[in-house]
Design a protein around this motif. Structure first.
Motif, PDB file in Angstrom:
ATOM      1  N   ASP A   1      -2.587  -7.366  13.004  1.00  0.00           N
ATOM      2  CA  ASP A   1      -3.668  -6.855  12.156  1.00  0.00           C
ATOM      3  C   ASP A   1      -4.494  -5.812  12.902  1.00  0.00           C
ATOM      4  OD1 ASP A   1      -5.329  -7.053   9.648  1.00  0.00           O
ATOM      5  OD2 ASP A   1      -6.847  -7.583  11.133  1.00  0.00           O
TER       6      ASP A   1
ATOM      7  N   GLN B   1      -4.989  -1.812  11.872  1.00  0.00           N
ATOM      8  CA  GLN B   1      -6.287  -1.151  11.774  1.00  0.00           C
ATOM      9  C   GLN B   1      -6.334   0.087  12.661  1.00  0.00           C
ATOM     10  OE1 GLN B   1      -8.508  -1.857   9.545  1.00  0.00           O
ATOM     11  NE2 GLN B   1      -7.455  -3.680   8.820  1.00  0.00           N
TER      12      GLN B   1
ATOM     13  N   PRO C   1      -1.939   1.202   0.510  1.00  0.00           N
ATOM     14  CA  PRO C   1      -2.579  -0.077   0.158  1.00  0.00           C
ATOM     15  C   PRO C   1      -3.578  -0.565   1.198  1.00  0.00           C
ATOM     16  CG  PRO C   1      -0.244  -0.158  -0.343  1.00  0.00           C
ATOM     17  CD  PRO C   1      -0.472   1.110   0.430  1.00  0.00           C
ATOM     18  N   LEU C   2      -3.308  -0.323   2.463  1.00  0.00           N
ATOM     19  CA  LEU C   2      -4.244  -0.720   3.514  1.00  0.00           C
ATOM     20  C   LEU C   2      -5.457   0.196   3.536  1.00  0.00           C
ATOM     21  CD1 LEU C   2      -5.027  -2.402   5.985  1.00  0.00           C
ATOM     22  CD2 LEU C   2      -3.633  -0.861   7.382  1.00  0.00           C
TER      23      LEU C   2
ATOM     24  N   ALA D   1      -6.651   1.904   1.150  1.00  0.00           N
ATOM     25  CA  ALA D   1      -7.414   1.811  -0.096  1.00  0.00           C
ATOM     26  C   ALA D   1      -8.401   0.658  -0.091  1.00  0.00           C
ATOM     27  CB  ALA D   1      -6.462   1.661  -1.279  1.00  0.00           C
ATOM     28  N   THR D   2      -8.256  -0.278   0.840  1.00  0.00           N
ATOM     29  CA  THR D   2      -9.140  -1.447   0.845  1.00  0.00           C
ATOM     30  C   THR D   2     -10.549  -1.113   1.308  1.00  0.00           C
ATOM     31  OG1 THR D   2      -8.442  -2.064   3.088  1.00  0.00           O
ATOM     32  CG2 THR D   2      -7.206  -3.006   1.243  1.00  0.00           C
ATOM     33  N   GLY D   3     -10.735   0.029   1.950  1.00  0.00           N
ATOM     34  CA  GLY D   3     -12.066   0.404   2.424  1.00  0.00           C
ATOM     35  C   GLY D   3     -12.052   0.696   3.909  1.00  0.00           C
TER      36      GLY D   3
ATOM     37  N   ASP E   1     -13.464  -0.821   6.371  1.00  0.00           N
ATOM     38  CA  ASP E   1     -13.430  -1.985   7.258  1.00  0.00           C
ATOM     39  C   ASP E   1     -14.220  -1.658   8.527  1.00  0.00           C
ATOM     40  OD1 ASP E   1     -12.898  -4.470   8.293  1.00  0.00           O
ATOM     41  OD2 ASP E   1     -10.735  -4.348   8.066  1.00  0.00           O
TER      42      ASP E   1
ATOM     43  N   LYS F   1     -13.175   8.736  -4.266  1.00  0.00           N
ATOM     44  CA  LYS F   1     -12.130   7.924  -3.646  1.00  0.00           C
ATOM     45  C   LYS F   1     -11.179   7.371  -4.697  1.00  0.00           C
ATOM     46  CE  LYS F   1     -11.154   4.041  -0.631  1.00  0.00           C
ATOM     47  NZ  LYS F   1     -11.652   2.976   0.262  1.00  0.00           N
ATOM     48  N   TYR F   2     -11.707   6.968  -5.864  1.00  0.00           N
ATOM     49  CA  TYR F   2     -10.822   6.504  -6.936  1.00  0.00           C
ATOM     50  C   TYR F   2      -9.809   7.593  -7.292  1.00  0.00           C
ATOM     51  CZ  TYR F   2     -14.541   3.027  -7.715  1.00  0.00           C
ATOM     52  OH  TYR F   2     -15.487   2.039  -7.582  1.00  0.00           O
TER      53      TYR F   2
END
Length: 218
Positions: free
Chosen positions: A54, A58, A100-101, A103-105, A107, A141-142
């Motif tokens: 993980d 990142q 997909p990673l 797009a989560t923000g 972090d 971002k969308y």
């Protein structure tokens, strides 16, 4: 006889090789074991440089975000939005399996957080209230992530007979051939429509006596 040499590891080489695996086969294909095999080392050697898979993901995502350009906000907010979203889309398009990673923000990714800060700062300096700056960043971002996740035009099969009973899609079989061009132009159309709408809204915003932001009556 001389001892066999062990390939030298570096954080950058580990990240780059991990990204190559993801680009080729997807996020799920990356494992510390497979990465070690690709690098020609034992898996245990990787843990001297990265604690977990993980954490590695990142760091890979953080590296990709370094390509996103937020310098345009030094000119004006609209230029900033154009440069930021176009470079953001290009970064995602170069590594679609990583979307997909990403797009989560942001972090805890330093590069993502710095760019989010630059976008928010550029918008608020231009007079956008904090809440609107947040919503504009989200809206943009969308648009970027949505355009990077899938191809609209590429979703239409190039089978003419499929559309025989659909009079308004009688040329849809031609879309796939021009998918890249149509998708890029569609992104630009949506981006310019967003900016045009925001220009109108920016001119309507007014501060109320209680410090709240409202819109001028039309």
């Amino acid at each position: 006889m001389p001892r066999p040499t062990t390939p030298r590891l570096s954080p950058e080489r580990i990240r780059q090789t991990g990204l190559e695996i993801i680009d080729a086969d997807g996020l799920e294909a990356l494992s510390m074991r497979r990465l070690a095999e690709r690098l020609g080392v034992r898996a245990a050697s990787l843990y001297n440089h990265v604690a977990t898979k993980d954490e590695l993901l990142q760091e890979i995502a953080n590296g990709v975000m370094a390509a996103v350009d937020v310098s345009g906000f030094d000119a004006d907010w609209a230029t900033g939005l154009r440069i930021w979203t176009r470079s953001y889309r290009a970064a995602l398009a170069a590594h679609p399996n990583l979307v997909p990673l990403l797009a989560t923000g942001p972090d805890r990714r330093e590069n993502a957080l710095q760019r989010a800060d630059a976008v928010h700062g550029g918008l608020t300096r231009a007079g956008w209230p904090q809440r609107y700056a947040t919503m504009i960043g989200a809206s943009a971002k969308y648009l970027v992530v949505g355009s990077a996740l899938a191809s609209f035009s590429g979703g239409f099969p190039d089978e003419p007979g499929l559309y025989d009973e659909l009079p308004h899609l009688n040329r849809a079989h031609l879309l796939r051939e021009h998918a890249a061009e149509i998708d890029a132009d569609s992104f630009e159309l949506a981006l310019e429509a967003l900016i045009a709408g925001l220009r109108t809204l920016h001119g309507q915003l007014t501060w109320a006596p209680d410090g709240q932001v409202g819109a001028q009556p039309r």
